[in-house]
Design an enzyme around this catalytic site. Sequence first.
Site, PDB file in Angstrom:
ATOM      1  N   ILE A   1      35.865  30.467  78.683  1.00 34.83           N
ATOM      2  CA  ILE A   1      35.325  31.020  77.444  1.00 34.83           C
ATOM      3  C   ILE A   1      36.169  30.410  76.344  1.00 34.83           C
ATOM      4  O   ILE A   1      37.350  30.705  76.222  1.00 34.83           O
ATOM      5  CB  ILE A   1      35.344  32.554  77.440  1.00 34.83           C
ATOM      6  CG1 ILE A   1      34.407  33.077  78.549  1.00 34.83           C
ATOM      7  CG2 ILE A   1      34.908  33.096  76.079  1.00 34.83           C
ATOM      8  CD1 ILE A   1      34.381  34.585  78.692  1.00 34.83           C
TER       9      ILE A   1
ATOM     10  N   LYS B   1      37.876  37.196  81.706  1.00 34.26           N
ATOM     11  CA  LYS B   1      38.394  36.113  80.875  1.00 34.26           C
ATOM     12  C   LYS B   1      39.906  36.284  80.902  1.00 34.26           C
ATOM     13  O   LYS B   1      40.447  37.229  80.326  1.00 34.26           O
ATOM     14  CB  LYS B   1      37.852  36.208  79.449  1.00 34.26           C
ATOM     15  CG  LYS B   1      38.430  35.140  78.519  1.00 34.26           C
ATOM     16  CD  LYS B   1      37.940  35.315  77.078  1.00 34.26           C
ATOM     17  CE  LYS B   1      38.591  34.271  76.179  1.00 34.26           C
ATOM     18  NZ  LYS B   1      38.193  34.424  74.759  1.00 34.26           N
TER      19      LYS B   1
ATOM     20  N   ARG C   1      47.665  38.974  72.563  1.00 35.48           N
ATOM     21  CA  ARG C   1      47.127  39.731  71.433  1.00 35.48           C
ATOM     22  C   ARG C   1      47.301  41.237  71.614  1.00 35.48           C
ATOM     23  O   ARG C   1      47.409  41.967  70.620  1.00 35.48           O
ATOM     24  CB  ARG C   1      45.639  39.412  71.231  1.00 35.48           C
ATOM     25  CG  ARG C   1      45.398  38.091  70.534  1.00 35.48           C
ATOM     26  CD  ARG C   1      43.928  37.907  70.208  1.00 35.48           C
ATOM     27  NE  ARG C   1      43.693  36.641  69.512  1.00 35.48           N
ATOM     28  CZ  ARG C   1      43.630  36.493  68.204  1.00 35.48           C
ATOM     29  NH1 ARG C   1      43.802  37.535  67.401  1.00 35.48           N
ATOM     30  NH2 ARG C   1      43.409  35.307  67.662  1.00 35.48           N
TER      31      ARG C   1
ATOM     32  N   THR D   1      36.834  37.631  69.676  1.00 30.28           N
ATOM     33  CA  THR D   1      37.995  37.429  68.811  1.00 30.28           C
ATOM     34  C   THR D   1      37.731  36.307  67.815  1.00 30.28           C
ATOM     35  O   THR D   1      37.974  36.447  66.608  1.00 30.28           O
ATOM     36  CB  THR D   1      39.229  37.076  69.658  1.00 30.28           C
ATOM     37  OG1 THR D   1      39.468  38.124  70.589  1.00 30.28           O
ATOM     38  CG2 THR D   1      40.451  36.899  68.793  1.00 30.28           C
ATOM     39  N   THR D   2      37.220  35.179  68.305  1.00 30.38           N
ATOM     40  CA  THR D   2      36.934  34.034  67.443  1.00 30.38           C
ATOM     41  C   THR D   2      35.831  34.363  66.449  1.00 30.38           C
ATOM     42  O   THR D   2      35.769  33.783  65.364  1.00 30.38           O
ATOM     43  CB  THR D   2      36.562  32.808  68.294  1.00 30.38           C
ATOM     44  OG1 THR D   2      37.591  32.597  69.269  1.00 30.38           O
ATOM     45  CG2 THR D   2      36.421  31.558  67.459  1.00 30.38           C
TER      46      THR D   2
ATOM     47  N   TYR E   1      38.456  41.228  79.518  1.00 29.56           N
ATOM     48  CA  TYR E   1      39.153  40.244  78.687  1.00 29.56           C
ATOM     49  C   TYR E   1      40.634  40.604  78.673  1.00 29.56           C
ATOM     50  O   TYR E   1      41.026  41.563  78.014  1.00 29.56           O
ATOM     51  CB  TYR E   1      38.548  40.244  77.281  1.00 29.56           C
ATOM     52  CG  TYR E   1      39.143  39.248  76.302  1.00 29.56           C
ATOM     53  CD1 TYR E   1      39.946  38.186  76.716  1.00 29.56           C
ATOM     54  CD2 TYR E   1      38.872  39.365  74.946  1.00 29.56           C
ATOM     55  CE1 TYR E   1      40.472  37.276  75.807  1.00 29.56           C
ATOM     56  CE2 TYR E   1      39.387  38.459  74.016  1.00 29.56           C
ATOM     57  CZ  TYR E   1      40.185  37.432  74.456  1.00 29.56           C
ATOM     58  OH  TYR E   1      40.708  36.536  73.549  1.00 29.56           O
TER      59      TYR E   1
ATOM     60  N   TYR F   1      47.231  48.201  71.121  1.00 28.97           N
ATOM     61  CA  TYR F   1      48.045  49.141  70.347  1.00 28.97           C
ATOM     62  C   TYR F   1      48.395  50.410  71.126  1.00 28.97           C
ATOM     63  O   TYR F   1      49.556  50.793  71.191  1.00 28.97           O
ATOM     64  CB  TYR F   1      47.385  49.514  69.003  1.00 28.97           C
ATOM     65  CG  TYR F   1      48.315  50.298  68.109  1.00 28.97           C
ATOM     66  CD1 TYR F   1      49.364  49.662  67.437  1.00 28.97           C
ATOM     67  CD2 TYR F   1      48.176  51.673  67.948  1.00 28.97           C
ATOM     68  CE1 TYR F   1      50.241  50.376  66.646  1.00 28.97           C
ATOM     69  CE2 TYR F   1      49.047  52.400  67.158  1.00 28.97           C
ATOM     70  CZ  TYR F   1      50.087  51.750  66.503  1.00 28.97           C
ATOM     71  OH  TYR F   1      50.955  52.449  65.723  1.00 28.97           O
TER      72      TYR F   1
END
Length: 292
Positions: free
Chosen positions: A204, A164, A141, A47-48, A136, A110
């Site tokens: 993380i 994570k 999100r 993501t980052t 994850y 989604y």
Amino acid sequence: MKKPLFIGSAVAIVTPFTDNGVDYQTLTELIEFQIKGGSDAIVVCGTTGEASTMPDNEHIAVIKFAVETINKRIPVIAGAGSNDTRHAIELSKAAEAVGADGILSVTPYYNKATQKGLYEHFKLIANNVKIPIVLYNVPGRTNLNINSETIKALAAIDNIIAVKECNLGQVGDLVNLCGEDFAVYSGDDNTVLPVLSLGGKGVISTMANIIPQDTHNMVVKFFQGDINGAIKLQLQTLNLIKALFSEVNPIPVKAAVNLLGFKAGQCRMPLTELSDDNLELLRAEMKAYGLI
């Protein structure tokens, strides 16, 4: 017995962009900064790292570059998730083919799959690669939680070895349900110590982009029994973390990396530049921390 990919701090590294693509020279500098700073693993194209804006050929090229640059000095974990199971399998196989040590696979977003759908999604990915998989779970999100019982079922699959976890409320249940063989990592910089105290194996991290040594040391001190030292580091980071998340990640952290003197560039649209007010907040907190 499952072996964790790492114990300690893995940086979710930013991807430096130019107008024409990836700035590989700066990426090399960032990787070396992380290794010198003590990071225990590098998560690339997460993501980052803005993987959601990277076409597949660029995505895989960055993973391959990171693998070759790091050259087995620390593990490389490649973001390879998707809300399309077939696409996630393709990315995961490609990451394995270019030498990633493991993959980070995000909850499908989604679509809002059922728990059965989540299980089948991750099971299919696991069946198509041999390298370790870190789940994850980031409800903030994806608007979807992988329930503890679902993660327990997934943990029974040989190469699903960790999660994570951004849902602090279920960390204790995960440790109880999944046992010592399954690693739980904090997915939020402000909950590293709480997760460790419940049996987690590390973090993380976003903040490790600018404070890799302190992030690593926080975990090391905890496991060495210096609980007060670990708590002191966690508390010391909190104001900086607030600044790093004053806007959606990775907008502030990319600005922070630039303030350190690296040419990380801007985030890709639809992410925009950090507002002037939040940039001043970030600059002030980095100065208070002694970074600039």
